[in-house]
Scaffold this motif. Structure first.
Motif, PDB file in Angstrom:
ATOM      1  N   UNK A   5     -42.930  59.295  26.231  1.00 52.93           N
ATOM      2  CA  UNK A   5     -41.917  59.656  25.237  1.00 52.93           C
ATOM      3  C   UNK A   5     -40.531  59.705  25.870  1.00 52.93           C
ATOM      4  N   UNK A   6     -40.454  60.221  27.094  1.00 54.15           N
ATOM      5  CA  UNK A   6     -39.172  60.261  27.797  1.00 54.15           C
ATOM      6  C   UNK A   6     -38.680  58.844  28.089  1.00 54.15           C
ATOM      7  N   UNK A   7     -39.562  58.001  28.605  1.00 59.04           N
ATOM      8  CA  UNK A   7     -39.182  56.626  28.929  1.00 59.04           C
ATOM      9  C   UNK A   7     -38.767  55.839  27.687  1.00 59.04           C
ATOM     10  N   UNK A  20     -58.797  72.015  29.131  1.00 55.88           N
ATOM     11  CA  UNK A  20     -59.431  70.885  29.803  1.00 55.88           C
ATOM     12  C   UNK A  20     -58.372  70.140  30.620  1.00 55.88           C
ATOM     13  N   UNK A  21     -58.546  70.064  31.942  1.00 55.41           N
ATOM     14  CA  UNK A  21     -57.552  69.388  32.777  1.00 55.41           C
ATOM     15  C   UNK A  21     -57.306  67.928  32.371  1.00 55.41           C
ATOM     16  N   UNK A  42     -44.339  73.715  30.989  1.00 53.42           N
ATOM     17  CA  UNK A  42     -45.388  74.433  30.257  1.00 53.42           C
ATOM     18  C   UNK A  42     -46.757  73.825  30.537  1.00 53.42           C
ATOM     19  N   UNK A  43     -46.856  72.497  30.491  1.00 53.16           N
ATOM     20  CA  UNK A  43     -48.130  71.830  30.735  1.00 53.16           C
ATOM     21  C   UNK A  43     -48.590  71.996  32.182  1.00 53.16           C
ATOM     22  N   UNK A  44     -47.663  71.887  33.122  1.00 53.90           N
ATOM     23  CA  UNK A  44     -48.032  72.068  34.534  1.00 53.90           C
ATOM     24  C   UNK A  44     -48.480  73.499  34.812  1.00 53.90           C
ATOM     25  N   UNK A  77     -53.482  63.994  30.179  1.00 54.37           N
ATOM     26  CA  UNK A  77     -53.164  63.017  29.143  1.00 54.37           C
ATOM     27  C   UNK A  77     -51.882  63.407  28.415  1.00 54.37           C
ATOM     28  N   UNK A  78     -51.734  64.697  28.131  1.00 51.71           N
ATOM     29  CA  UNK A  78     -50.512  65.164  27.475  1.00 51.71           C
ATOM     30  C   UNK A  78     -49.294  64.945  28.360  1.00 51.71           C
ATOM     31  N   UNK A  79     -49.448  65.113  29.660  1.00 48.73           N
ATOM     32  CA  UNK A  79     -48.347  64.844  30.584  1.00 48.73           C
ATOM     33  C   UNK A  79     -47.981  63.360  30.572  1.00 48.73           C
TER      34      UNK A  79
END
Length: 84
Positions: free
Chosen positions: A49-51, A35-36, A66-68, A41-43
């Protein structure tokens, strides 16, 4: 299904029910996996998490790629074989 067939297959009825439930769960998981909206949302969560400093830039880039890849595959109409 006749009476005799029904009686003879009665002992495996719970197994058929479990298989049916497992198939439905698998179908739902496959839909969500591709589901796009879920991928976007995962991106977004990954970026947060990075920020927040919860993951390193290397982890971010690896997971983002991987997500892209999955998102592009879904948009191109093909289902990726991503079972990591």
């Amino acid at each position: 299904m006749g009476l005799i067939t029904g009686l003879l297959t009665l002992p495996i009825a719970p197994v058929r029910g479990v298989v049916w439930v497992a198939e439905k769960l698998n179908d739902a998981a496959e839909r969500e996996l591709h589901d796009p909206r879920v991928l976007r949302t995962q991106l977004a969560v990954l970026n947060q998490e990075l920020e927040a400093g919860d993951i390193t830039i290397e982890e971010f880039e690896r997971e983002e790629d991987r997500l892209l890849d999955r998102l592009h595959a879904v948009r191109a109409g093909r289902v990726p074989n991503d079972r990591r």
